[in-house]
Design an enzyme around this catalytic site. Structure first.
Site, short mmCIF file in Angstrom:
data_model
loop_
_atom_site.label_atom_id
_atom_site.label_comp_id
_atom_site.label_asym_id
_atom_site.label_seq_id
_atom_site.Cartn_x
_atom_site.Cartn_y
_atom_site.Cartn_z
CG ASP A 268 40.73 21.19 72.64
OD1 ASP A 268 41.26 21.64 71.60
OD2 ASP A 268 40.64 19.97 72.88
CD GLU A 465 45.82 17.77 69.62
OE1 GLU A 465 45.12 16.79 69.91
OE2 GLU A 465 45.91 18.76 70.36
C1 GLC Z 1 42.36 17.57 71.27
C2 GLC Z 1 42.09 18.53 70.15
C3 GLC Z 1 40.64 18.62 69.74
C4 GLC Z 1 39.93 17.30 70.01
C5 GLC Z 1 39.96 17.04 71.50
C6 GLC Z 1 39.31 15.70 71.87
O1 GLC Z 1 43.37 18.05 72.10
O2 GLC Z 1 42.60 19.85 70.28
O3 GLC Z 1 40.60 18.99 68.37
O4 GLC Z 1 38.59 17.37 69.55
O5 GLC Z 1 41.28 17.07 72.04
O6 GLC Z 1 40.08 14.64 71.35
#
Ligand code: GLC
Length: 604
Positions: A268, A465
């Site tokens: 991530d 988030e």
């Molecule tokens: C974010 C998320 C993830 C996402 C990634 C790219 O922090 O946790 O779900 O796909 O970054 O945007």
């Protein structure tokens, strides 16, 4: 999808692998954010992937702008005479339609699709999402989320299909199959246990035994893995004290060896930073845990330099590197990337179907089927469109609020200026000619002599988030400890209670102001999760959970005025109150699966 049999790809994969230098292999394991990398750098470092983070736009944020962007990266990686010869993968979060891009069809977030509980509908949504991604020349969608939410305090509740592992498994598989059949790489996320952190603290500590992890949080992935999902994203959370990004058992032993996943394991966004303040340590630990492709949006060059050094020092074995690069090449081959034209010349690039009426009709149907009727005293619903309807409430005329996070911007929008669609008020006005919008949305102009009923649209503003977390009581201590332990990124939470009357007292005030005038109220809750709404329920004659419906508010009007009956069922329990002071769990007001229909309430 490339129809080439896998065994042919193995020969080609081995040929490519043999041709790559060590720096190029490490480049393939690296994903940079588009605003931090140029096409020339993609060529120079043989970068494997580029992403656009939530809200990362360019130009006029049109499909043509995006297609031109990826075309430049793709050409540099694969099309020029001096290219590394491995096409780049461009990823983005099209988690409820391609909602980062202006004009896209914006579907209900997954929590609403969980309420609709139809794999066939999810399949159609995934196909449309794929078509709109392909119209903008992109290849990879960081979706579907497979989280099994346990605590609605979690800011990512709305990205989950709910708390039922079997439902998530079925809907997730439908999404993966359809998206990849249309030619876009899917990504199941976040591996594993993201929906079960203590108090719903995002990126926090998932403290459950193996049986619970296996049956509730691992099981939903099985159907997608069997369906051939091409990528899996590792989760920020820890499981019993060990961060997933550095957990070899979770990534390599379980996902790869035990479950046989042979696609790409992607980290991530800066997820490896949570392993250690020492980046060197974080890189070695996460590579050796089994992650193949690293989302290091800004510091991708540091990552490359660090990993090369660690390989030369023997801290990372070349067999691990070759495993990672083989998986990346396999994913690209299986997607058909090696044989597809450059993005600018692909068959669907520039497709005029982007955001078209037919796509929006499917989104409108999804809205209808996602709505859950919690109360309908005196059979107030369905409303008579000939009657004098007053529409009020903060979320009545706000496309940004009804779309929620991951829409145009990471944290979402407010107002009607940045998203193409129909607000709930605009939809009601189109159906009920005598409807009127309350002057200041607060219902002060309600009048029993002028209004037969009121629709009051209440609920949350957008978030994404950890910014959507509800933190209160003991979980604040958990948060502080997590931050001290470097286990999570500190983000400003949404609030300190799930009680809507505390989060947004103006909503209850609006309902009561109107009800006291003798005008019966239909409350429509726009929110990413169930909230504690005892007071609002009592003050309303009817109450609808609308989740985050997206761009097509007409789906709400369709059901309010009886063009369709309610069919949505709660995808997770609806909380009444904290079952204990700490807030680690809630007593249920309504169980998962609850939902009324107009038909059955008509006889009451
Ligand atoms: C974010 C998320 C993830 C996402 C990634 C790219 O922090 O946790 O779900 O796909 O970054 O945007």
């Amino acid at each position: 999808m490339n129809s080439r049999p896998v065994q042919d790809s193995n020969d080609l994969i081995n040929e490519h692998l043999a041709r790559l230098s060590l720096p190029q292999k490490v480049g393939q394991m690296t994903m940079a954010e588009r605003s931090h990398v140029t096409p020339d750098e993609v060529k120079q470092y043989a970068l494997g992937s580029v992403l656009a983070g939530g809200g990362s736009h360019l130009g006029n944020n049109t499909p043509a702008d995006w297609a031109a962007l990826n075309d430049a990266y793709w050409q540099a990686s694969f099309g020029d005479a001096d290219s590394p010869g491995i096409p780049v993968l461009f990823g983005i979060d099209a988690v409820h339609g391609h909602a980062n891009v202006r004009g896209a069809t914006v579907f209900p977030h997954n929590i609403g699709l969980g309420a609709a509980a139809s794999a066939e509908l999810v399949s159609r949504i995934a196909r449309i999402t794929a078509r709109e991604l392909l119209a903008s020349g992109l290849d990879w969608n960081f979706a579907p989320t497979m989280a099994i939410v346990q605590n609605p305090q979690w800011g990512r509740t709305y990205e989950s299909f709910g708390s039922d592992p079997q439902l998530a498994a079925t809907l997730g598989e439908a999404y993966v199959r359809a998206l990849q059949e249309e030619g876009v790489m899917a990504c199941n996320k976040h591996w594993v246990g993201d929906g079960a952190t203590l108090y719903g603290v995002d990126q926090g500590e998932t403290r459950i035994d193996w049986a619970e992890l296996e049956h509730t949080h691992i099981a939903p992935y099985a159907l997608s893995l069997s369906a051939g999902v091409l990528s899996v994203m590792v989760s920020y959370n820890s499981w019993n004290g060990a961060k997933c990004h550095g957990n070899k058992f979770i990534v390599n032993d379980l996902l790869k060896d035990e479950l046989g996943f042979d696609g790409i394991v992607v980290s991530d966004w800066n997820g490896i930073d949570l392993l250690s303040e020492d980046f060197d340590e974080a890189v070695a630990k996460s590579v050796n845990a089994g992650i193949d492709l690293f989302m290091v949006p800004e510091k991708w060059q540091t990552f490359i330099d660090t990993l090369l050094r660690q390989i030369n020092q023997g801290r990372v074995d070349m067999r691990r590197i070759d495993d990672a690069v083989t998986r990346i090449l396999r994913g690209k081959h299986r997607l058909g990337l090696f044989t597809s034209p450059r993005p600018a010349l692909r068959p669907h690039t520039g497709d005029k179907g982007f955001g078209c009426g037919a796509h929006r009709e499917v989104a409108r149907e999804a809205v209808r089927r996602s709505l859950v009727l919690l109360k309908n005293d005196g059979a107030l619903l369905p409303l008579d469109r000939r009657k004098r309807i007053l529409v009020a409430g903060r979320n009545a005329d706000n496309l940004g609020h009804q779309c929620g996070g991951w829409t145009i911007s990471w944290q979402g929008e407010s107002g009607n200026d940045t998203i193409d669609g129909t607000s709930i008020w605009q939809a009601i006005r189109a159906v009920a000619r005598q409807a009127e919008l309350s002057a200041d949305l607060s219902g002060t102009d309600a009048d029993v002599d002028k209004h037969d009923a009121a629709v009051v649209v209440i609920g949350e503003r957008p978030y994404a988030e950890g910014h959507g977390d509800i933190r209160s009581g003991d979980d604040v201590l958990v948060e502080v400890k997590s931050m001290i332990d470097g286990l999570m990124n500190p983000l400003t939470p949404y609030g300190d209670t799930l009680e809507l009357s505390s989060l947004h007292p103006e909503d209850l005030a609006c309902i009561m102001r109107i009800a006291k005038k003798g005008v019966p109220v239909v409350a429509v809750l726009v929110s990413g999760r169930p909230l504690i709404v005892g007071s609002e329920l009592t003050a309303s004659q009817a109450f609808v959970a609308a989740w985050l419906p997206g761009s097509e508010g007409a789906g709400v009007a369709d059901v309010l005025f009886g063009d369709a009956d309610f069919s949505g069922r709660l995808p997770l329990p609806w909380p009444r109150m904290k079952s204990d002071a700490s807030g680690s769990s809630y007593e249920a007001l309504y169980p998962r699966g609850y939902g009324l229909t107009v038909f059955e309430t008509a006889s009451q």
